[in-house]
Design an enzyme around this catalytic site. Structure first.
Site, short mmCIF file in Angstrom:
data_model
loop_
_atom_site.label_atom_id
_atom_site.label_comp_id
_atom_site.label_asym_id
_atom_site.label_seq_id
_atom_site.Cartn_x
_atom_site.Cartn_y
_atom_site.Cartn_z
N ASP A 104 -11.60 -1.84 3.83
CA ASP A 104 -10.23 -1.87 3.10
C ASP A 104 -10.19 -3.40 2.94
O ASP A 104 -10.27 -4.06 3.74
CB ASP A 104 -9.54 -1.16 3.74
CG ASP A 104 -8.17 -0.91 2.84
OD1 ASP A 104 -8.16 -0.72 1.96
OD2 ASP A 104 -7.10 -0.51 3.74
N ASN B 230 -9.41 8.29 -4.03
CA ASN B 230 -9.39 6.98 -4.68
C ASN B 230 -9.90 7.11 -6.37
O ASN B 230 -9.68 6.11 -7.18
CB ASN B 230 -10.71 6.15 -4.40
CG ASN B 230 -10.69 5.41 -3.06
OD1 ASN B 230 -11.36 5.15 -2.15
ND2 ASN B 230 -9.17 4.98 -2.75
C1 IPE Z 1 -9.59 3.84 2.46
O1 IPE Z 1 -8.84 2.92 1.73
C2 IPE Z 1 -10.81 4.16 1.52
C3 IPE Z 1 -11.96 3.19 1.54
C4 IPE Z 1 -11.81 1.99 2.12
C5 IPE Z 1 -12.78 3.71 0.74
P1 IPE Z 1 -7.94 3.10 0.95
O2 IPE Z 1 -7.16 1.72 0.45
O3 IPE Z 1 -7.97 4.12 -0.34
O4 IPE Z 1 -6.69 3.72 1.86
P2 IPE Z 1 -5.00 3.49 1.70
O5 IPE Z 1 -4.69 4.10 0.30
O6 IPE Z 1 -4.66 2.35 2.18
O7 IPE Z 1 -4.71 4.62 2.70
C1 IPE Z 2 -10.93 -0.95 -0.42
O1 IPE Z 2 -10.37 -1.86 -0.72
C2 IPE Z 2 -11.87 -0.51 -1.56
C3 IPE Z 2 -11.78 0.81 -2.05
C4 IPE Z 2 -11.14 1.62 -1.51
C5 IPE Z 2 -12.86 1.23 -3.01
P1 IPE Z 2 -8.62 -1.65 -1.57
O2 IPE Z 2 -9.08 -1.66 -3.13
O3 IPE Z 2 -8.15 -0.58 -1.08
O4 IPE Z 2 -8.09 -2.96 -1.34
P2 IPE Z 2 -6.62 -3.03 -0.94
O5 IPE Z 2 -6.21 -2.01 0.19
O6 IPE Z 2 -5.82 -2.67 -2.01
O7 IPE Z 2 -6.30 -4.23 -0.58
MG MG Z 3 -7.01 -0.19 0.66
#
Ligand code: IPE
Ligand code: IPE
Ligand code: MG
Length: 246
Positions: free
Chosen positions: A26, A74
């Site tokens: 994340d 996602n």
């Molecule tokens: C969790 O991160 C999913 C992945 C890292 C693939 P998200 O960014 O989707 O989770 P939330 O929305 O912060 O809970």
């Molecule tokens: C995790 O990084 C990657 C995926 C969920 C695919 P994020 O895209 O959630 O990054 P933040 O949380 O917005 O910084």
């Molecule tokens: Mg995230």
């Protein structure tokens, strides 16, 4: 059970490593935002870091590594971000297949892969098939993965068995559920690492993480280094796991 071999430890050589590690990758978006870049640039940097960290985990002798790459939720992201992610998955799969001959990693996917584009599904199948006889680290890539979705699927599989008369509802037990989820046959994760400082599971390995140790770190995923990995492993080694006992 103390996991230290010695009293004072500063190096991962001195500890017993977790057998199964899960990582919630994340923070890509925030990493990009901090640099004034589009979110897709954060995902590219995150994908490069994924390559580095899986290699490192395999080198130090982790047996099972589960990387959360794309959740069932996602898909709610803007279309251009989802398609940038699909492009990166495809790139990684093509590269994994190209470099296949010198690799020892056994690649698997957890999640509903039928939702992906045909060409991506084909590459996934090839990668799993081509690496299935290896004896190195098992890498579970969680793609279109959701812990709740996984449990619903297990419920369906078990209901079918009840309907066929193979088992009665009274016979349903925890082992049956463990055997009906994506990670069937694998040990539960000992350690789950979440970079980017969020204190939540975001639907990752809900069933399997009943007794996992969580290490939350502030680093954003693209900046998460081998030293950070070592920090998490050392932190894990200090934990006193009781599994409900004393
Ligand atoms: C969790 O991160 C999913 C992945 C890292 C693939 P998200 O960014 O989707 O989770 P939330 O929305 O912060 O809970
Ligand atoms: C995790 O990084 C990657 C995926 C969920 C695919 P994020 O895209 O959630 O990054 P933040 O949380 O917005 O910084
Ligand atoms: Mg995230």
């Amino acid at each position: 059970m103390a996991l230290f071999k010695k009293k004072e430890v500063n190096s991962i050589e001195d500890i017993i490593l977790p057998e199964h590690v899960g990582i919630i990758m994340d923070g890509n978006g925030r990493w990009a935002k901090k640099r004034g870049l589009p979110r897709s640039a954060g995902h590219s940097a995150g994908a490069n870091n994924f390559r580095k960290i899986i290699r490192y985990c395999s080198d130090i002798g982790i047996k099972y590594l589960t990387m959360y790459a794309f959740s069932t939720e996602n898909w709610r992201r803007p279309e251009d971000e989802v398609s940038a992610l699909m492009k990166l998955f495809k790139q990684y799969l093509e590269e994994a297949l190209r470099d296949f001959k010198d690799d020892s990693i056994k690649l698997r996917f957890i999640g509903d892969t039928t939702a992906f584009r045909e060409d991506i599904q084909e590459l996934m199948k090839e990668a799993v098939e081509g690496s299935k006889d290896r004896d190195g680290m098992v890498l579970n890539l969680a793609m279109n993965y959701g812990g709740r979705d996984e449990i619903v699927r297990a419920a369906k599989v078990i209901s079918e068995r009840v309907l066929k008369g193979e088992i009665s509802p009274e016979e349903i037990n925890e082992q049956m559920i463990s055997d009906s989820i994506y990670t069937a046959g694998q040990p539960d994760p000992d350690l789950i690492i979440r970079p980017s400082g969020e204190y939540r599971t975001s639907n990752f390995l809900l069933w399997q993480s009943a007794y996992s140790e969580y290490v939350i770190m502030d680093k954003l995923w693209p900046d998460f280094s081998k030293d950070d990995m070592n920090f998490a492993l050392l932190e894990y080694a200090k934990r006193n796991r009781r599994f409900g006992g004393v």
